[in-house]
Design a protein around this motif. Structure first.
Motif, short mmCIF file in Angstrom:
data_model
loop_
_atom_site.label_atom_id
_atom_site.label_comp_id
_atom_site.label_asym_id
_atom_site.label_seq_id
_atom_site.Cartn_x
_atom_site.Cartn_y
_atom_site.Cartn_z
N UNK A 145 45.21 32.99 43.01
CA UNK A 145 45.51 33.44 41.71
C UNK A 145 47.11 33.48 41.12
N UNK A 146 47.72 33.74 42.10
CA UNK A 146 49.24 33.64 41.76
C UNK A 146 49.80 32.27 42.03
N UNK A 147 49.37 31.46 42.57
CA UNK A 147 49.96 30.06 42.63
C UNK A 147 49.40 29.32 41.28
N UNK A 157 35.04 34.13 36.27
CA UNK A 157 33.74 34.65 36.82
C UNK A 157 33.40 34.26 38.15
N UNK A 158 33.80 33.14 38.49
CA UNK A 158 33.55 32.58 39.94
C UNK A 158 34.33 33.68 41.05
N UNK A 159 35.46 34.04 40.57
CA UNK A 159 36.20 35.04 41.51
C UNK A 159 35.74 36.37 41.59
N UNK A 198 29.11 45.70 35.40
CA UNK A 198 30.13 46.17 34.59
C UNK A 198 31.60 46.00 35.16
N UNK A 199 31.89 46.34 36.36
CA UNK A 199 33.07 46.17 37.11
C UNK A 199 33.47 44.70 37.46
N UNK A 200 32.33 43.95 37.71
CA UNK A 200 32.39 42.60 37.95
C UNK A 200 32.83 41.75 36.71
N UNK A 257 40.06 44.35 43.77
CA UNK A 257 39.08 43.84 44.67
C UNK A 257 39.06 44.71 45.89
N UNK A 258 40.23 45.12 46.55
CA UNK A 258 40.47 46.21 47.51
C UNK A 258 39.85 47.17 47.41
#
Length: 240
Positions: free
Chosen positions: A89-91, A112-114, A156-158, A210-211
């Motif tokens: 994501x950052x790159x 969405x895939x992530x 919902x969190x996804x 995510x963590x």
């Protein structure tokens, strides 16, 4: 002005098309793969380290420390997944500064895939740590009536993960485009810098959330173990 890289099509044959989202996703993956190979092929354990190895160790150590701070667990098992999410994501967001590059994170399909990767990883980590039955009991605690609400919460969190990242990256692109048409010199540069900062922050937030979700799925056994250890300590003290 193109809002989403999905709309930029380079090649199409029937229902199959090659758009900017796919192209730049593969560009980012190639950069990460080649860069990691170049940096790690000559790792040193001595006192003199290359600048790239120093940078790599700073990044890995930072990610590891953040994982341990969030989860209060050892970062080893989570580092590959969370680290890959963060670096991709950052790159992608930082390369938005390169003329002609469209960040794949500006596509709802990519975000969405992530988010779906996180959605799948949460139960996998939970089941691996607690076992399938113990993990599935989370959805019916404190009462089985909570099952539909817990399932809705997972979905919902996804959705929130995907939409948050997409909305922030897409909105930055739109604002820069509008300012470029109004004041083509000063404000677009400022907005690009702000977009750069926003991209870094969004990568950090996505990885941390995510963590957090994974840690919440793997905390039950740890809490049980801590409670049992505390009970054993109390018993030892009373026996003394």
């Amino acid at each position: 002005m193109t809002i989403s890289p999905d709309n930029v099509v380079y090649w199409q044959y029937g229902p199959f098309q090659l758009n900017a989202t796919l192209v730049f996703t593969w560009v980012v993956m190639a950069l990460l793969t080649i860069g990691s190979w170049l940096i790690t092929r000559r790792l040193s354990t001595g006192t003199e380290l290359s600048r790239w190895q120093n940078l790599l160790e700073v990044v890995v150590t930072g990610i590891r420390d953040q994982i341990e701070d969030v989860s209060h667990q050892r970062a080893g098992r989570y580092l590959p997944f969370i680290g890959t999410l963060f670096l991709f994501i950052i790159i992608s967001n930082l390369l938005n500064m390169v003329p002609g590059f469209s960040p794949p994170t500006g596509s709802l399909s990519t975000t969405t895939a992530l988010a779906l990767c996180v959605f799948v990883a949460v139960p996998l980590y939970g089941i691996a740590r607690e076992g399938p039955l113990e993990y599935l009991r989370h959805y019916i605690r404190p009462t089985p009536l909570m099952l539909p609400f817990n399932l809705i919460g997972e979905i919902s969190r996804t959705v929130a993960l995907a939409v948050r990242l997409y909305g922030n990256i897409m909105s930055g692109t739109v604002i820069v485009g509008i300012l470029l048409s109004l004041t083509p010199f000063f404000f677009p540069v400022v907005m690009q810098l702000l977009g750069l900062i926003t991209g870094v922050i969004q990568a950090y937030i996505f990885a941390v959330l995510a963590m957090v979700y994974i840690a919440s799925a793997t905390s039950a056994r740890r809490q049980t173990e801590n409670a049992e250890a505390a009970e054993e300590t109390d018993e030892d003290r009373s026996s003394d």
